[in-house]
Design a protein around this motif. Sequence first.
Motif, PDB file in Angstrom:
ATOM      1  N   SER A  76       5.772   4.308  -6.241  1.00 30.02           N
ATOM      2  CA  SER A  76       6.624   4.513  -5.067  1.00 30.02           C
ATOM      3  C   SER A  76       7.703   5.552  -5.371  1.00 30.02           C
ATOM      4  CB  SER A  76       7.265   3.191  -4.625  1.00 30.02           C
ATOM      5  OG  SER A  76       8.154   2.691  -5.611  1.00 30.02           O
ATOM      6  N   LYS A  77       8.246   5.567  -6.590  1.00 26.46           N
ATOM      7  CA  LYS A  77       9.239   6.578  -6.972  1.00 26.46           C
ATOM      8  C   LYS A  77       8.595   7.953  -7.047  1.00 26.46           C
ATOM      9  CE  LYS A  77      12.517   5.897  -9.869  1.00 26.46           C
ATOM     10  NZ  LYS A  77      13.318   5.635 -11.085  1.00 26.46           N
ATOM     11  N   MET A  78       7.374   8.009  -7.573  1.00 23.34           N
ATOM     12  CA  MET A  78       6.682   9.298  -7.654  1.00 23.34           C
ATOM     13  C   MET A  78       6.429   9.864  -6.264  1.00 23.34           C
ATOM     14  SD  MET A  78       4.027   8.450 -10.780  1.00 23.34           S
ATOM     15  CE  MET A  78       3.107   9.979 -10.616  1.00 23.34           C
ATOM     16  N   VAL A  79       6.115   9.001  -5.303  1.00 25.31           N
ATOM     17  CA  VAL A  79       5.895   9.458  -3.928  1.00 25.31           C
ATOM     18  C   VAL A  79       7.193   9.995  -3.337  1.00 25.31           C
ATOM     19  CG1 VAL A  79       5.368   8.677  -1.588  1.00 25.31           C
ATOM     20  CG2 VAL A  79       3.883   8.022  -3.481  1.00 25.31           C
ATOM     21  N   SER A  95      -5.447   6.228  -0.774  1.00 25.01           N
ATOM     22  CA  SER A  95      -4.447   5.152  -0.749  1.00 25.01           C
ATOM     23  C   SER A  95      -4.511   4.324  -2.027  1.00 25.01           C
ATOM     24  CB  SER A  95      -4.679   4.249   0.466  1.00 25.01           C
ATOM     25  OG  SER A  95      -4.559   4.977   1.669  1.00 25.01           O
ATOM     26  N   ILE A  96      -3.360   3.766  -2.407  1.00 22.48           N
ATOM     27  CA  ILE A  96      -3.266   2.869  -3.557  1.00 22.48           C
ATOM     28  C   ILE A  96      -2.845   1.505  -3.032  1.00 22.48           C
ATOM     29  CG2 ILE A  96      -2.236   2.462  -5.813  1.00 22.48           C
ATOM     30  CD1 ILE A  96      -1.440   5.452  -5.835  1.00 22.48           C
ATOM     31  N   VAL A  97      -3.664   0.496  -3.246  1.00 21.43           N
ATOM     32  CA  VAL A  97      -3.385  -0.867  -2.774  1.00 21.43           C
ATOM     33  C   VAL A  97      -3.051  -1.748  -3.977  1.00 21.43           C
ATOM     34  CG1 VAL A  97      -4.301  -2.904  -1.597  1.00 21.43           C
ATOM     35  CG2 VAL A  97      -4.893  -0.613  -0.773  1.00 21.43           C
ATOM     36  N   PHE A  98      -1.918  -2.433  -3.906  1.00 17.17           N
ATOM     37  CA  PHE A  98      -1.498  -3.373  -4.945  1.00 17.17           C
ATOM     38  C   PHE A  98      -1.744  -4.788  -4.416  1.00 17.17           C
ATOM     39  CE2 PHE A  98       1.051   0.462  -5.055  1.00 17.17           C
ATOM     40  CZ  PHE A  98       0.923   0.871  -6.384  1.00 17.17           C
ATOM     41  N   VAL A 124       0.827  -1.213   0.000  1.00 21.12           N
ATOM     42  CA  VAL A 124       0.000   0.000   0.000  1.00 21.12           C
ATOM     43  C   VAL A 124       0.859   1.259   0.000  1.00 21.12           C
ATOM     44  CG1 VAL A 124      -0.199   0.056   2.522  1.00 21.12           C
ATOM     45  CG2 VAL A 124      -1.920   1.200   1.120  1.00 21.12           C
ATOM     46  N   ILE A 125       0.436   2.242  -0.755  1.00 19.90           N
ATOM     47  CA  ILE A 125       0.904   3.625  -0.643  1.00 19.90           C
ATOM     48  C   ILE A 125      -0.233   4.385   0.021  1.00 19.90           C
ATOM     49  CG2 ILE A 125       1.494   5.721  -1.907  1.00 19.90           C
ATOM     50  CD1 ILE A 125       2.724   3.929  -4.053  1.00 19.90           C
TER      51      ILE A 125
END
Length: 781
Positions: free
Chosen positions: A450-453, A462-465, A408-409
């Motif tokens: 994750s790099k963009m964050v 939130s973004i869940v993978f 998650v992000i």
Amino acid sequence: MDNIRTAISNFFGGELRSYTRFSLTRQADGDLSRVEMKAADTENDEEIGDGMPDGMQTRVRKPQNRYKGIMKNLVFVLFFVTIGFLVGYLAFRGQTPGIPGTPGSSAVQSEEPFINYNNTNGYNEDDEEASIYHFSDLKERLLSYLATSNLMANIRRISETDDHQTGSSGDLINTRYVKEEFSKMLDEDNVWTDTHYVTLQVNSKSPNKIWIDGGENARELDLGVKNSNVYCPYSANGTFTGKLVYANYGTEDDFKELQKQVDVNGTVVIVRAGKISFAEKVFNAEKMKAGGVLIYPDPADYKLERDVAMFGHVHMGLGDPWTPGFPSFNHTQFPPTKSSGLPGILAHSISANVALHLRRLLGGADTPGSWEARGTKLGPGFHNDGGQIKMEINNVEEVREIHNVFGVIKGNEEKDHYVVIGAQRDSYGSGAAESGVGTALLLELARVFSKMVKDGFRPRRSIVFASWSGGDFGAVGATEWLEGYMSVLHLKICAYISLDKAVAGGNDFKIFGSSMLHTLIHDSIAMVQSPLSSGTILERAQASSENWKEAVLTPIPMDSSVYAFLASGGIPSIGLRFVNNDNYPYGTAADTVDTLMRSTVQKLEDFGRAMAEVVGISVIKLTIHHTLPLDYHKYADELTTHIIKIQQYSSLLEERGLTMQWLFSARGAYYRAARSLANDIDASDLNDVMLDRTYNNRIMRVENHFLSPYVSITSCPFRHLLYGRGHHTFKDIVEQLMLLEKSPDLVDFNVIRTSIAYATWVVQGAANALAGEVWADRHVY
């Protein structure tokens, strides 16, 4: 700022009564949450709002004296307008302004700015170093990071792992790999696994067999060494003997056509793979009272060696069939039960060689002219021969441990609202297209976001993978997780995007799923270059049809995770695929990277990158806008389409004392609620975080309220009024009315009456959910 406030107060000869407080507060986990308070005047508040637990707000209007201090207020307003203009000009000059869209409408906001404050200790009102990321900036970063990828390496890594069927040692190896990769990108604290103990049907030590029984051709059929492990999970076990009948693809229309010439009762039906799932073919055959089904890949449909059979389950449902409606957790003790979707007849998969040999022996009438296999006989039985087909199925049940992997992000304003991206990880055979591409894309998107964050992107939501296991047995992993959190996920998941079988060819781009997401995907594919042409994906699709929906929309595969999330979970869901016109050999050993490369004209990485761009752009839009870009207006149009179909039978209903008035009224309530919400959003200050949550909660409730509460989730899991299956759906109501018109003696009208009543209140429930407050739509029924 205090000096300025004092000076202004002194200028007007009193205390400053109206102010705005804006702060960033650090939470326990280190994330910054933005809290914004609207300007409030202690004497002249127009509205006082109290946030309710679910984000709904109650507003109370106060009476005002509009003439009191009018000159003083006029001077006050003019002064601040001038100051505001000068400050705004100096602070934002040189920046590209955002391009607003109409919230809730088909125009998606495309340039809403995302603010990242460099001061990590909190917001400083005097700090002018705030960087603003517009959508165009984020899109540019997304494309830049996707330009270099590990896509091909991960496709090979996942698909070339030895034996990664559901719950196998190879599946566990890939589970660990995905978890390790997530941990590198998202930190270990944001990665976890979800374990289930599911009952699967697998091969037994006694092989399945098929004979020609009796007649001059009597013998056991050689099913081929390549197919020794191929079977149809969840078939009934035992033996059955019956005359052979050919039923084309085994669709409902095929069986209706067949029934005009052949009585299917007590026969063994042979059908071609394709068009619908194995489970639907067997379900349709069982409705016609057949005793067994043989499924084969016709050479006209599949470019396979003719001695290859296809793997495919036949459970007319999703998830673990022995825990219908609830999750397969090890600590849960339920009484023995099973899904109503388990077939009561035998089913097995055979090769084209075996099938064509049997079809050549068939007698009876010729196949209908509308069927592609002209020249073939229908049966029943063989020409001038009393031979029959005998089937013996010996599958066994086995409990296996499976694992879903999540990363998650976390969002920064609505952390408890998620955009979920999911992909199947297991497969029969190498599964390059079935699971390799989807898993590789999932890892790529996790890496990129994750790099963009790290670069400063702070998504509101939130973004869940999610990496699912059990996909080959009917989206088992996805469904069991969904069932485990069924009571809350529709209030938390804004949208679900499936990457299953995302790239299987290069000719066409297809989407399937909730209408609420169609506009979002339309706008995304309008921005992504087609790997096969100079135009965008949308332009290439429209070259074959001016109506983009006709070009790209396709029915939802019933055995997909999209169907589970949408029709069972009531969550806006969408699936995206690049496909060829020819059927791809899923469920066979031929689903390799080499096969996939040929199918994509050696441009597999280009197609994968294009798909990642479409999904990435969609996720950015879903996570940066104040209000969710979900087009809830679409359902007003869909409801109209379905109701018009029912209205064609209004005279039949009126003869039996039933009117369409209440159904029309419910549809009207939904239309008014959608229009009212759009107007409210358009007139609101979208920097008010609590107000945004109110609107988003109303939008997120809609899909779930199209699930009928009047049918049992265990016996009828696909409860969605528009996308589900069962007598409660609009589709089934229309079919029953058609039968009522042709053969009234075969229909129980009370069932139709009840179904229409239930449908009416499901529509009204969706309208109420969208309206928000109980007093928002005071229409009298």
